[in-house]
Design a protein around this motif. Structure first.
Motif, PDB file in Angstrom:
ATOM      1  N   THR A  96      27.520 -27.162   8.712  1.00 17.52           N
ATOM      2  CA  THR A  96      28.959 -26.833   8.394  1.00 17.52           C
ATOM      3  C   THR A  96      29.499 -27.118   7.082  1.00 17.52           C
ATOM      4  O   THR A  96      30.134 -26.488   6.309  1.00 17.52           O
ATOM      5  CB  THR A  96      29.804 -27.591   9.358  1.00 17.52           C
ATOM      6  N   ARG A  97      28.844 -28.262   6.578  1.00 18.10           N
ATOM      7  CA  ARG A  97      28.996 -28.769   5.153  1.00 18.10           C
ATOM      8  C   ARG A  97      28.487 -27.977   4.020  1.00 18.10           C
ATOM      9  O   ARG A  97      29.245 -27.670   3.257  1.00 18.10           O
ATOM     10  CB  ARG A  97      28.455 -30.227   5.137  1.00 18.10           C
ATOM     11  N   VAL A  98      27.305 -27.413   4.545  1.00 20.12           N
ATOM     12  CA  VAL A  98      26.721 -26.369   3.632  1.00 20.12           C
ATOM     13  C   VAL A  98      27.271 -25.176   3.198  1.00 20.12           C
ATOM     14  O   VAL A  98      27.915 -24.608   2.242  1.00 20.12           O
ATOM     15  CB  VAL A  98      25.305 -26.020   4.055  1.00 20.12           C
ATOM     16  N   VAL A  99      27.986 -24.526   4.419  1.00 18.57           N
ATOM     17  CA  VAL A  99      28.809 -23.455   4.559  1.00 18.57           C
ATOM     18  C   VAL A  99      30.136 -23.631   3.892  1.00 18.57           C
ATOM     19  O   VAL A  99      30.538 -22.768   2.834  1.00 18.57           O
ATOM     20  CB  VAL A  99      29.126 -22.928   5.960  1.00 18.57           C
ATOM     21  N   MET A 100      30.726 -25.032   3.871  1.00 20.33           N
ATOM     22  CA  MET A 100      31.896 -25.178   3.173  1.00 20.33           C
ATOM     23  C   MET A 100      31.509 -25.250   1.732  1.00 20.33           C
ATOM     24  O   MET A 100      32.416 -24.732   0.895  1.00 20.33           O
ATOM     25  CB  MET A 100      32.608 -26.282   3.692  1.00 20.33           C
ATOM     26  N   ALA A 101      30.721 -25.799   1.450  1.00 16.83           N
ATOM     27  CA  ALA A 101      30.274 -26.005  -0.087  1.00 16.83           C
ATOM     28  C   ALA A 101      30.093 -24.747  -0.545  1.00 16.83           C
ATOM     29  O   ALA A 101      30.437 -24.426  -1.945  1.00 16.83           O
ATOM     30  CB  ALA A 101      29.012 -26.880  -0.433  1.00 16.83           C
ATOM     31  N   ALA A 102      29.468 -23.673  -0.020  1.00 18.93           N
ATOM     32  CA  ALA A 102      29.062 -22.394  -0.452  1.00 18.93           C
ATOM     33  C   ALA A 102      30.394 -21.450  -0.341  1.00 18.93           C
ATOM     34  O   ALA A 102      30.418 -20.642  -1.511  1.00 18.93           O
ATOM     35  CB  ALA A 102      28.136 -21.608   0.651  1.00 18.93           C
ATOM     36  N   ARG A 103      31.117 -21.645   0.326  1.00 17.42           N
ATOM     37  CA  ARG A 103      32.544 -20.958   0.293  1.00 17.42           C
ATOM     38  C   ARG A 103      33.376 -21.378  -0.855  1.00 17.42           C
ATOM     39  O   ARG A 103      34.200 -20.610  -1.173  1.00 17.42           O
ATOM     40  CB  ARG A 103      33.282 -21.095   1.433  1.00 17.42           C
ATOM     41  N   VAL A 121      23.815 -22.045  13.133  1.00 18.23           N
ATOM     42  CA  VAL A 121      24.223 -21.360  12.025  1.00 18.23           C
ATOM     43  C   VAL A 121      25.626 -20.422  12.171  1.00 18.23           C
ATOM     44  O   VAL A 121      26.534 -20.402  11.443  1.00 18.23           O
ATOM     45  CB  VAL A 121      23.236 -20.635  11.152  1.00 18.23           C
ATOM     46  N   GLU A 122      25.449 -19.583  13.234  1.00 20.17           N
ATOM     47  CA  GLU A 122      26.246 -18.678  13.595  1.00 20.17           C
ATOM     48  C   GLU A 122      27.794 -19.607  14.054  1.00 20.17           C
ATOM     49  O   GLU A 122      28.771 -19.199  13.597  1.00 20.17           O
ATOM     50  CB  GLU A 122      26.174 -17.920  14.709  1.00 20.17           C
ATOM     51  N   LEU A 123      27.380 -20.777  14.659  1.00 17.98           N
ATOM     52  CA  LEU A 123      28.456 -21.872  14.860  1.00 17.98           C
ATOM     53  C   LEU A 123      29.471 -22.227  13.586  1.00 17.98           C
ATOM     54  O   LEU A 123      30.519 -22.338  13.206  1.00 17.98           O
ATOM     55  CB  LEU A 123      28.330 -22.629  15.722  1.00 17.98           C
ATOM     56  N   ALA A 124      28.541 -22.675  12.622  1.00 20.29           N
ATOM     57  CA  ALA A 124      28.816 -23.231  11.545  1.00 20.29           C
ATOM     58  C   ALA A 124      29.567 -22.106  10.493  1.00 20.29           C
ATOM     59  O   ALA A 124      30.403 -22.520   9.930  1.00 20.29           O
ATOM     60  CB  ALA A 124      27.546 -23.820  10.813  1.00 20.29           C
TER      61      ALA A 124
END
Length: 130
Positions: free
Chosen positions: A43-50, A10-13
């Motif tokens: 990483t996809r989840v992080v990008m979508a959330a951002r 998660v930290e890396l993502a």
């Protein structure tokens, strides 16, 4: 070599600062398809959330929705009497009890759904403030 800890993935993502611990994790990711795929998904989840914007957030439901939820929660459950035994019916068939004699669960389901939506909206709002 053990898999990379999910919290570390998660930290890396999230793209947080790289530390000396990340070197081993990055080497493992280069060799392990499972961890690499997990990092890709995170990483996809992080990008979508951002990428969430104000119009994407759920809006507050109309007042009549909250009135129905409150009404459904405040109404006592109606007691049900057992359905008469039908000797010709298989014991696993559906009850012939009319809808009006069944316990009221629609209000509880609606309230649960509304609470779930509110929790999701709060999580998105919290995430955006970070």
């Amino acid at each position: 070599m053990p898999h990379v800890d999910p919290a570390h993935l998660v930290e890396l993502a999230l793209g947080n600062d790289v530390t000396h611990d990340d070197v081993g994790a990055l080497q493992h990711l280069a060799a392990c398809g499972r961890c690499r795929e997990e990092l890709h998904l995170m990483t996809r989840v992080v990008m979508a959330a951002r990428g969430v914007e104000e119009p994407d957030l759920p809006s507050a439901p109309p007042a009549h929705v909250w009135q129905r939820i409150t009404q459904g929660l405040s109404e006592p459950d109606e007691p049900t009497s057992p359905a008469p035994a039908d000797e010709g019916r298989h014991p696993h068939t559906a009850s012939a009890t009319p809808h009006r004699d069944r316990p009221r669960t629609h209000g509880r389901r609606t309230a649960g759904a509304a609470l779930g939506l509110l929790a999701g909206a709060a999580a998105v709002r919290w995430w955006r403030k970070r």
